[in-house]
Enzyme design. Structure first.
Site, PDB file in Angstrom:
ATOM      1  N   SER A 182      -0.932  -3.353 -11.586  1.00  0.00           N
ATOM      2  CA  SER A 182      -1.575  -2.762 -10.418  1.00  0.00           C
ATOM      3  C   SER A 182      -2.893  -2.096 -10.804  1.00  0.00           C
ATOM      4  O   SER A 182      -3.803  -2.749 -11.288  1.00  0.00           O
ATOM      5  CB  SER A 182      -0.617  -1.784  -9.744  1.00  0.00           C
ATOM      6  OG  SER A 182      -1.142  -1.295  -8.548  1.00  0.00           O
ATOM      7  N   ASP A 233      -7.002  -2.600  -4.700  1.00  0.00           N
ATOM      8  CA  ASP A 233      -6.641  -2.248  -6.071  1.00  0.00           C
ATOM      9  C   ASP A 233      -6.502  -3.520  -6.901  1.00  0.00           C
ATOM     10  O   ASP A 233      -6.774  -4.626  -6.419  1.00  0.00           O
ATOM     11  CB  ASP A 233      -5.376  -1.382  -6.106  1.00  0.00           C
ATOM     12  CG  ASP A 233      -4.128  -2.111  -5.633  1.00  0.00           C
ATOM     13  OD1 ASP A 233      -4.259  -3.169  -4.996  1.00  0.00           O
ATOM     14  OD2 ASP A 233      -3.012  -1.606  -5.892  1.00  0.00           O
ATOM     15  N   ASP A 256      -2.572  -5.416  -3.477  1.00  0.00           N
ATOM     16  CA  ASP A 256      -1.539  -5.151  -2.473  1.00  0.00           C
ATOM     17  C   ASP A 256      -1.836  -3.876  -1.695  1.00  0.00           C
ATOM     18  O   ASP A 256      -1.166  -3.573  -0.708  1.00  0.00           O
ATOM     19  CB  ASP A 256      -0.139  -5.094  -3.098  1.00  0.00           C
ATOM     20  CG  ASP A 256       0.020  -3.995  -4.135  1.00  0.00           C
ATOM     21  OD1 ASP A 256      -0.985  -3.393  -4.551  1.00  0.00           O
ATOM     22  OD2 ASP A 256       1.170  -3.737  -4.543  1.00  0.00           O
TER      23      ASP A 256
END
Length: 456
Positions: free
Chosen positions: A97, A246, A250
């Site tokens: 992430s 990001d 998501d």
């Protein structure tokens, strides 16, 4: 082997190769197949250099346990959720992430993008993988496992465009900061030149080049410093809106035409009203850190607000239990019933573009309707004794507390109308503080007093 430092509350995340390498990925792949009892799985990875090797090792472990593997290759996390829902397969997304370049990890789900967290299979995956690392992965007997490679980008884009029709909106100039992450791959397919239908959008790209070293800024729009380039560009080109994704795309953050960041709580309320217009009376999930404006606005529009703890696996489970049409988090994760109850920053962005483009007002004018209170944003503090600091906070504010709950950390409603939540991070040695008040002064007073106690 003890994998508790790598396998967190709702995903796998660690430094490569010190904490996470291909040998561990192989064991996790085998354990994943065992736990979800899968004959076939789907995988994808983001732009990090370690992604392809880790994903392939995971696939090898899965195949040793008799499962065939569909490799979607490069993709965003919500593309993996699409693959899991579209193909009805358990899935594994290789991403860390917004974490720095040296990290990687895995987000796992059952078929239909059903999240796997600590209490819903992840702890068992961790224990089984640890046992495999201490011994060996047994070869499944009789199963014929193979690898199939698929390209799902166009199917993903077409599915999203079928949920929100942008073809009839007014012309908009949209600056998109992909942060060298997967938004640079998905935005052109969904909103840009690769779209199958011409959309009235002029996309101004920032950092669309896929680069897992993040040479321009961290792909974490939750940090204000990482929005500066987007804010500047929006004002410079006279854009109507700015979007920041990001690293695994998501999450989506929004900037208005003046370069001001729009609160994820305001976006949650805005999208909730749009979804309630289509599905009157439905449940809307909000985590306990979103603004109090969200449940108020949901109720005013005939919806049923449902409060839940922070974390995507918890929220997805609550979404399914309540058959909620939509859910939002303070961290800009947005969940949709139409997307298998999973989170997708892209679909949230499309709703905001539609809300803006269907009428003549500016985004600041629209979102002002959904912004009733003043929030501190999430403030992190590194502390040695997390539990001790939480108890100190409880004591200091006890005489002014109107209501206290421990759904997730400590939430305290105060007699002056302000409230705060203090909780320990699931992935880092941090305490996270969120404060909201009726005015800047009320919020700041509560924030500053709490921080003084937290930081000793």
């Amino acid at each position: 082997m003890d994998l508790s430092a790598l396998v967190k509350a709702y995903d796998v995340r660690g430094v490569v190769p010190d904490q996470f390498d291909e040998n561990i990925a192989r064991a996790l792949g085998a354990a994943f197949v065992d736990v979800v009892e899968a004959e076939r799985i789907v995988t994808a990875h983001d732009m990090r250099e370690s992604g392809p090797g880790l994903a392939r090792a995971f696939a090898q472990g899965a195949m040793q346990r008799g499962a065939s593997v569909v490799e979607a290759g490069l993709g965003s996390t919500d593309m993996l959720y699409f693959a899991s829902g579209h193909l009805a397969l358990p899935g594994a997304m290789f991403t860390a992430s917004h974490n720095p370049a040296q990290y990687n990890g895995i987000k796992m789900c059952r078929a239909g993008a059903v999240a796997i967290g600590q209490d819903t299979g992840l702890a068992e995956v961790r224990e089984r993988a640890g046992a495999y690392l201490d011994g060996e992965i047994p070869q499944s007997v009789g199963a014929v496992a193979d690898v199939e490679r698929v390209d799902l980008l166009s199917a993903y884009a077409e599915y999203l465009r079928g949920l929100v029709d942008l073809s009839g909106i007014r012309a908009l100039t949209v600056v998109v900061d992909a942060g060298n992450g997967m938004g640079g791959y998905t935005v052109p397919a969904v909103l840009g030149d690769a779209a199958l239908t011409a959309l009235p959008l002029q996309i101004v790209p920032l950092y669309f080049e896929l680069d897992g070293t993040f040479p321009n800024h961290e792909a974490n729009p939750l940090e204000p410093a990482n929005l500066v380039d987007l804010q500047r560009k929006v004002v410079e080109v006279g854009a109507d809106i700015g979007l920041a994704f990001d690293g695994d795309a998501d999450r989506c953050f929004v900037v208005d035409a003046d370069g001001a960041a729009v609160s994820p709580s305001a976006i949650t309320a805005l999208v909730a009203t749009r979804e309630l217009a289509k599905s009157p009376g439905s449940a809307i999930i909000h985590n306990l850190i979103t603004s109090h404006a969200v449940p108020e606005i949901v109720a005013e529009h005939g919806g049923r607000p449902v409060r839940t703890r922070v974390g995507h696996s918890f929220i997805k489970a609550e979404m399914a239990r309540e058959n909620a049409v939509f859910g939002g988090e303070h961290s800009a994760h947005y969940y949709f019933r139409d997307f298998w109850f999973a989170d997708t920053g892209m679909l949230a962005a499309m709703h905001v573009l539609a809300a803006l483009g269907e009428q003549p007002r500016s985004l600041a004018e629209i979102t002002a309707e959904y912004s009733r209170y003043v929030a501190s944003g999430e403030i992190n503090s590194t502390v040695d004794d997390q539990a001790g600091r939480v108890e100190a906070i409880r004591t200091v504010f006890a005489d002014r507390a109107v209501e206290v709950d421990e759904l997730d950390g400590l939430t305290v409603e105060l007699s002056d109308g302000s409230w705060f939540n203090l909780r320990a991070s699931n992935t880092e040695p941090l305490l996270r503080l969120n404060v909201e008040g009726s005015t800047d002064q009320v919020m700041a007073a509560t924030r500053d007093e709490a921080l003084a106690v937290i930081r000793g």
